[in-house]
Each structure stands twice: as C-alpha cells, then as structure tokens.
Design a protein around this motif. Structure first.
Motif, PDB file in Angstrom:
ATOM      1  N   UNK A 100       0.829  -1.203   0.000  1.00  0.00           N
ATOM      2  CA  UNK A 100       0.000   0.000   0.000  1.00  0.00           C
ATOM      3  C   UNK A 100       0.866   1.256   0.000  1.00  0.00           C
ATOM      4  N   UNK A 101       1.928   1.226   0.791  1.00  0.00           N
ATOM      5  CA  UNK A 101       2.835   2.382   0.864  1.00  0.00           C
ATOM      6  C   UNK A 101       3.579   2.569  -0.458  1.00  0.00           C
ATOM      7  N   UNK A 102       3.961   1.454  -1.093  1.00  0.00           N
ATOM      8  CA  UNK A 102       4.637   1.530  -2.393  1.00  0.00           C
ATOM      9  C   UNK A 102       3.726   2.198  -3.417  1.00  0.00           C
ATOM     10  N   UNK A 103       2.465   1.771  -3.445  1.00  0.00           N
ATOM     11  CA  UNK A 103       1.501   2.355  -4.394  1.00  0.00           C
ATOM     12  C   UNK A 103       1.281   3.836  -4.116  1.00  0.00           C
ATOM     13  N   UNK A 104       1.153   4.177  -2.821  1.00  0.00           N
ATOM     14  CA  UNK A 104       0.904   5.568  -2.438  1.00  0.00           C
ATOM     15  C   UNK A 104       2.076   6.466  -2.859  1.00  0.00           C
ATOM     16  N   UNK A 105       3.295   6.014  -2.616  1.00  0.00           N
ATOM     17  CA  UNK A 105       4.474   6.802  -3.000  1.00  0.00           C
ATOM     18  C   UNK A 105       4.609   6.875  -4.517  1.00  0.00           C
ATOM     19  N   UNK A 106       4.348   5.761  -5.182  1.00  0.00           N
ATOM     20  CA  UNK A 106       4.474   5.721  -6.641  1.00  0.00           C
ATOM     21  C   UNK A 106       3.535   6.712  -7.322  1.00  0.00           C
ATOM     22  N   UNK A 107       2.328   6.836  -6.793  1.00  0.00           N
ATOM     23  CA  UNK A 107       1.338   7.745  -7.379  1.00  0.00           C
ATOM     24  C   UNK A 107       1.714   9.212  -7.180  1.00  0.00           C
ATOM     25  N   UNK A 108       2.621   9.491  -6.241  1.00  0.00           N
ATOM     26  CA  UNK A 108       3.059  10.867  -5.994  1.00  0.00           C
ATOM     27  C   UNK A 108       4.166  11.306  -6.952  1.00  0.00           C
ATOM     28  N   UNK A 109       4.672  10.368  -7.754  1.00  0.00           N
ATOM     29  CA  UNK A 109       5.760  10.688  -8.672  1.00  0.00           C
ATOM     30  C   UNK A 109       5.271  11.597  -9.792  1.00  0.00           C
ATOM     31  N   UNK A 110       5.971  12.705 -10.029  1.00  0.00           N
ATOM     32  CA  UNK A 110       5.555  13.696 -11.033  1.00  0.00           C
ATOM     33  C   UNK A 110       6.627  13.963 -12.094  1.00  0.00           C
ATOM     34  N   UNK A 111       7.696  13.225 -12.075  1.00  0.00           N
ATOM     35  CA  UNK A 111       8.785  13.484 -13.009  1.00  0.00           C
ATOM     36  C   UNK A 111       8.592  12.817 -14.358  1.00  0.00           C
TER      37      UNK A 111
END
Length: 291
Positions: free
Chosen positions: A114-125
C-alpha cells in the motif's frame, strides 16, 4: 546487439512502480535537507551583516539567543529525514534483488504494498525507463552481468558525490574568505566576531557534516567498485553469495543520510551516463573476444 537477459525485467510495471516510489521517498528526504541548507546559508549571510550594522547590544543579545535555539532545532530536524531515506533504500534494494535474482536478506523488512503504491502515485517526473543501461551484451554470463550493474551503482554514485562535495567545499571556502575580508574591512571587535561565529556555528556544522558524509560514502563505494572491476575485467567467476554481500554494502551506502539534491543530479546525469556507457562498452568488448 542483443540485450542481456538480466535487463529484460527492469521496465516491467511493478519494477517501475518500485523505482517511482523510491524516487519520491528520496526526494522528500532531499527536500527537507536542502530546505535546512538554504535556511542556514541565508542565516550565514544575515547574521554577520546584522551584527556589523546594528550597534544596539540588546539586539545583538537577542540574535545570539536565537542562533542557539536554531542550532538545537536544526539538529532535531535533521534526524527526521532519515525515515524517508530508509524507505528509498529498501525500495531500491527490492528492485535490485528482483532484477539480479539475488536472495532477499532475511533481516530486512520489505515495504508495504500500500505504501509503495501511495508513493508511486506521488511521482511527477519524467517517465522512468532503462534504469540500467540496456546495452549490456547478452554474451556476458549472469553473475558477471550482476557485478557490472552493481559496479554501475557504485561508480555512478562516486562521481556524482565527488562533484557535489567539490562545490560544497568551494562554497564554504569562498564564504569563509569573504567573511574575514568583511570583518577586517569593518574593523570588527573581538566580542562581535565571537558572537558572529557562534551564531553561524550551525551553518559550519551542517556543511562539514555533509562533506564528511559524502566522503565516507565515496570511500565505501570506491572499495566496492575497485573489487568489482577486478572481478569483471579479469573474467573471474563470482558466486551469488559474494554478490549478495556486495549488495548488502550497496544498501548500506544508500542509507547514508547526506544526499545529492535532485537539481545537481539532473545537471550531471548525461555526463555520468556517458561515462557508464563507455565502461559497459569496454566490458562488452572483453567478453565478445572470449566467445
């Protein structure tokens, strides 16, 4: 040239998700560290000017007290960024062990999905693709291919940290000389000089900590890089257990609290990528002659 089998998985969606999440975690840690750095640089210029230009001793005393509180606050805040650094390191470790087909170290706890998905979705580069060079020859056997990619990890980071350490040291040297020129030109008394240097003590501590941290990481990775280079160039066999030990050391250096900011990473990325491609080309040549 046919791509090495080991690299075919690196652009799979789940692997890219790990890289995106790791990048976000590291960026959060870097952002906090750089905010402190910018703040301390601002104070390093503001305090000397204030002490020299303000004649009121009561105001100087207030500034002196504020600098003491800020020194304590900076030390407390610095420790709060280690959590995101650890998250970034463990995510990169999972990416590498999957790609390299190395056993997971039993004492490490993988990140929650869940944390991996949450962090991944925050990627904007920009889209992440080909984290490792796709030009590694298919003629290179799996253990050596892992060693080459581990070498890429270490040597790339060494050169980046060296460049950043140089700019840190250069800025600190220029600032120190400029400050003494100002103090001598303004004929500042001894007590005021003491107050100024105490007030900017946290600035010096922060920069010396960063320089020392990068130097330690460089030395650790340099030993790994030299060892891997001997194995690769001499075409020696290397056991999975040894590759796992090397991976442990790579993970350890990834947890180093001082990091290179993203803007500096982007500034040097193309040049360092070119150096790595040249190294991989030389390795490909060695193993193409062997067949």
């Amino acid at each position: 040239m046919m791509q090495n089998e080991i690299l075919k998985q690196q652009n799979d969606p789940e692997m890219i998700k790990l890289l995106r999440a790791s990048t976000v975690a590291y960026s959060k840690a870097k952002s906090g560290e750089m905010k402190i750095t910018y703040f301390l640089v601002l104070l390093a210029f503001a305090y000397p000017v204030s002490y020299v230009l303000i004649g009121d001793e009561h105001v100087k005393l207030v500034l002196f007290g504020c600098s003491f509180l800020l020194t304590v606050l900076v030390q407390l805040l610095t420790n709060t960024f280690k959590g995101n650094t650890s998250k970034g390191a463990i995510l990169k470790e999972e990416f590498d062990t999957r790609l390299f087909m190395l056993p997971w170290k039993s004492t490490l706890r993988k990140s929650d999905h869940t944390e991996v998905s949450k962090l991944s979705l925050q990627y904007k580069g920009e889209d992440i693709k080909d984290w490792y060079s796709p030009n590694l020859s298919h003629l290179i056997p799996h253990p050596i291919a892992v060693a080459v990619l581990q070498h890429s990890n270490t040597s790339w980071d060494i050169e980046l940290r060296k460049a950043f350490r140089f700019w840190l040291a250069a800025f600190l040297t220029i600032y120190t000389i400029a400050l003494w020129v100002l103090l001598i030109a303004m004929n500042v008394d001894g007590l005021t000089i003491f107050s100024i240097y105490f007030s900017i003590l946290s600035f010096y501590i922060h920069f010396f900590t960063m320089i020392r941290g990068h130097s330690n990481a460089i030395e650790k990775r340099k030993r790994l890089s030299e060892h891997l280079d001997v194995v690769i160039q001499s075409e020696k066999n290397i056991e999975i257990t040894e590759l796992r030990d090397i991976q442990d050391d790579i993970y350890s250096t990834r947890e180093e609290s001082v990091k290179v900011p993203d803007f500096f990473f982007r500034l040097y990325q193309k040049r360092l990528d070119a150096i790595e491609e040249d190294y991989i080309e030389s390795v490909n040549l060695v193993y193409s002659k062997k067949t």
